[in-house]
Design a protein around this motif. Structure first.
Motif, PDB file in Angstrom:
ATOM      1  N   CYS A  21       0.826  -1.214   0.000  1.00 49.24           N
ATOM      2  CA  CYS A  21       0.000   0.000   0.000  1.00 49.24           C
ATOM      3  C   CYS A  21       0.859   1.263   0.000  1.00 49.24           C
ATOM      4  O   CYS A  21       0.587   2.222  -0.738  1.00 49.24           O
ATOM      5  CB  CYS A  21      -0.936  -0.008   1.202  1.00 49.24           C
ATOM      6  N   LEU A  22       1.893   1.279   0.815  1.00 50.68           N
ATOM      7  CA  LEU A  22       2.753   2.463   0.873  1.00 50.68           C
ATOM      8  C   LEU A  22       3.505   2.647  -0.437  1.00 50.68           C
ATOM      9  O   LEU A  22       3.670   3.777  -0.920  1.00 50.68           O
ATOM     10  CB  LEU A  22       3.733   2.337   2.044  1.00 50.68           C
ATOM     11  N   ARG A  23       3.967   1.552  -1.025  1.00 51.55           N
ATOM     12  CA  ARG A  23       4.721   1.639  -2.278  1.00 51.55           C
ATOM     13  C   ARG A  23       3.853   2.205  -3.400  1.00 51.55           C
ATOM     14  O   ARG A  23       4.335   2.934  -4.269  1.00 51.55           O
ATOM     15  CB  ARG A  23       5.253   0.262  -2.649  1.00 51.55           C
ATOM     16  N   HIS A  24       2.571   1.878  -3.360  1.00 50.68           N
ATOM     17  CA  HIS A  24       1.664   2.332  -4.421  1.00 50.68           C
ATOM     18  C   HIS A  24       0.776   3.501  -3.986  1.00 50.68           C
ATOM     19  O   HIS A  24      -0.172   3.847  -4.685  1.00 50.68           O
ATOM     20  CB  HIS A  24       0.804   1.166  -4.896  1.00 50.68           C
ATOM     21  N   ARG A  25       1.112   4.081  -2.838  1.00 51.78           N
ATOM     22  CA  ARG A  25       0.392   5.260  -2.335  1.00 51.78           C
ATOM     23  C   ARG A  25      -1.115   5.006  -2.236  1.00 51.78           C
ATOM     24  O   ARG A  25      -1.942   5.785  -2.701  1.00 51.78           O
ATOM     25  CB  ARG A  25       0.690   6.484  -3.211  1.00 51.78           C
ATOM     26  N   ILE A  26      -1.442   3.884  -1.602  1.00 48.67           N
ATOM     27  CA  ILE A  26      -2.834   3.495  -1.382  1.00 48.67           C
ATOM     28  C   ILE A  26      -3.152   3.627   0.107  1.00 48.67           C
ATOM     29  O   ILE A  26      -2.415   3.108   0.962  1.00 48.67           O
ATOM     30  CB  ILE A  26      -3.074   2.034  -1.819  1.00 48.67           C
ATOM     31  N   GLY A  27      -4.228   4.292   0.437  1.00 50.54           N
ATOM     32  CA  GLY A  27      -4.655   4.389   1.828  1.00 50.54           C
ATOM     33  C   GLY A  27      -5.230   3.062   2.311  1.00 50.54           C
ATOM     34  O   GLY A  27      -5.827   2.301   1.550  1.00 50.54           O
TER      35      GLY A  27
END
Length: 345
Positions: free
Chosen positions: A92-98
């Motif tokens: 999630c952090l790598r793909h900027r997903i909340g």
């Protein structure tokens, strides 16, 4: 909605996290949501340190990333802080997903009890893990207040429920059972404080349902106690209905789902007045909370089992799941599509 739930608790495990996620997933699907429950099942695993019977996923990132990419979730919820949870957090952090997370287990207290690791070290790590979460779901107000004091942010309440059709009073033939019967249900491990129950000088009989690293030792030291081993969740109601009191000696549980299940069967609770029981048990109505556990056990015998059952009816999986759904973070569709088209990284 398409809801992905990532957990380190395999579905073969017998614990409150598994029961909670199964009930929540069932309620979500009944409301026509599409649910992906992503667990270690089917993956290479290794034994959890100090808990060899619990298997954790070995290097699960590629599998987790592929599953989340293919599912194209509207919401991602990370339920646990193990390898599966770490993999989903990294994705999630790598793909900027909340994403949202949950705090089910007091690992700092568990690790401190088993390895003497300072609680401050584990809480620091947990603050790091949950820091990016849009909402950290906790089961009770007392746990929320404790975590706020320890510097956690974005804390919200996600309650629990009980299947009141499966767990209900049923008349049974109790002629062969020594009375009163005091029952413990849960892991037989140091952090559950089971020995505080076993040491009590109580009339009648004591049963222990559950397994864990201390079972063999305690079974040898307390031969007068019946250790019945772990039982499937669907069989527990019959054991609750045999009991006069459910004894819950833990100081470290965040909720204690077995208490609600027992109360739904009309069985009163004896517990310490600590977080978990103070949020779940109505003192003097569905159980007795006392720092003197023997006194709590004796006084619980006098409670009206119908009133105990009525208190349990206040807990609903449908209501709890509505809370869960309300706290989820919606991923913009453009983000989900972008991630689905990306390469594994």
């Amino acid at each position: 909605m398409r809801i992905a739930i990532v957990t380190d608790a395999g579905q073969s495990q017998i614990n409150g996290v598994v029961n909670t996620l199964q009930a929540t997933s069932r309620c979500l699907r009944n409301s026509e949501h599409d649910v992906l429950l992503l667990s270690p099942d089917g993956s290479p695993t290794f034994a959890c340190p100090t808990y060899p019977e619990i298997r954790l996923a070995y290097k699960p990132y590629a599998r987790v990333a592929a599953a989340l990419r293919a599912f194209q979730a509207d919401c991602i919820h990370i339920s646990t802080e193990g390898p599966m949870g770490l993999a989903a957090r990294r994705f999630c952090l790598r793909h900027r997903i909340g994403f949202t997370t949950a705090y089910h287990t007091r690992f700092p207290e568990y690790l401190s009890a088993r390895s003497m690791l300072p609680k401050a070290v584990t809480y620091r790590w947990l603050r790091w893990f949950h820091g990016p979460s849009k909402a950290v779901m906790v089961p009770t107000q007392h746990i929320r207040q404790e975590l706020e004091q320890r510097g956690f942010r974005h804390l919200v309440l996600w309650g629990r429920g009980v299947d009141t059709e499966r767990f209900q009073p049923v008349e049974q033939d109790h002629a062969c059972i020594q009375r009163p019967l005091y029952l413990y249900v849960g892991r037989v491990a140091v952090e559950k404080n089971v020995e505080a129950f076993l040491q009590l000088d109580l009339p009648g009989a004591k049963w222990v349902i559950g397994d864990g690293p201390l079972r063999e030792e305690l079974q040898q030291r307390y031969p007068q106690v019946q250790f019945l081993g772990a039982k499937p969740h669907h069989e527990l109601a019959s054991y609750y209905n045999c009991a006069d009191v459910l004894v819950f000696p833990s100081h470290t549980d965040t909720f204690g789902l077995v208490m609600v299940e027992a109360m739904a069967c009309g069985v009163p609770i004896a517990a310490y007045p600590v977080a978990g029981p103070v949020d779940v048990v109505a003192h003097g109505r569905s159980g007795i909370l006392d720092s003197d556990l023997a006194s709590a056990c004796s006084r619980a015998l006098d409670l009206d089992r119908q009133r105990v059952r009525e208190h349990a009816l206040e807990y609903s999986w449908d209501v709890a799941t509505q809370q869960f759904q309300h706290h989820l973070h919606q991923i913009p569709r453009a983000n989900a599509t972008r991630v689905a088209q990306s390469s594994i990284a």
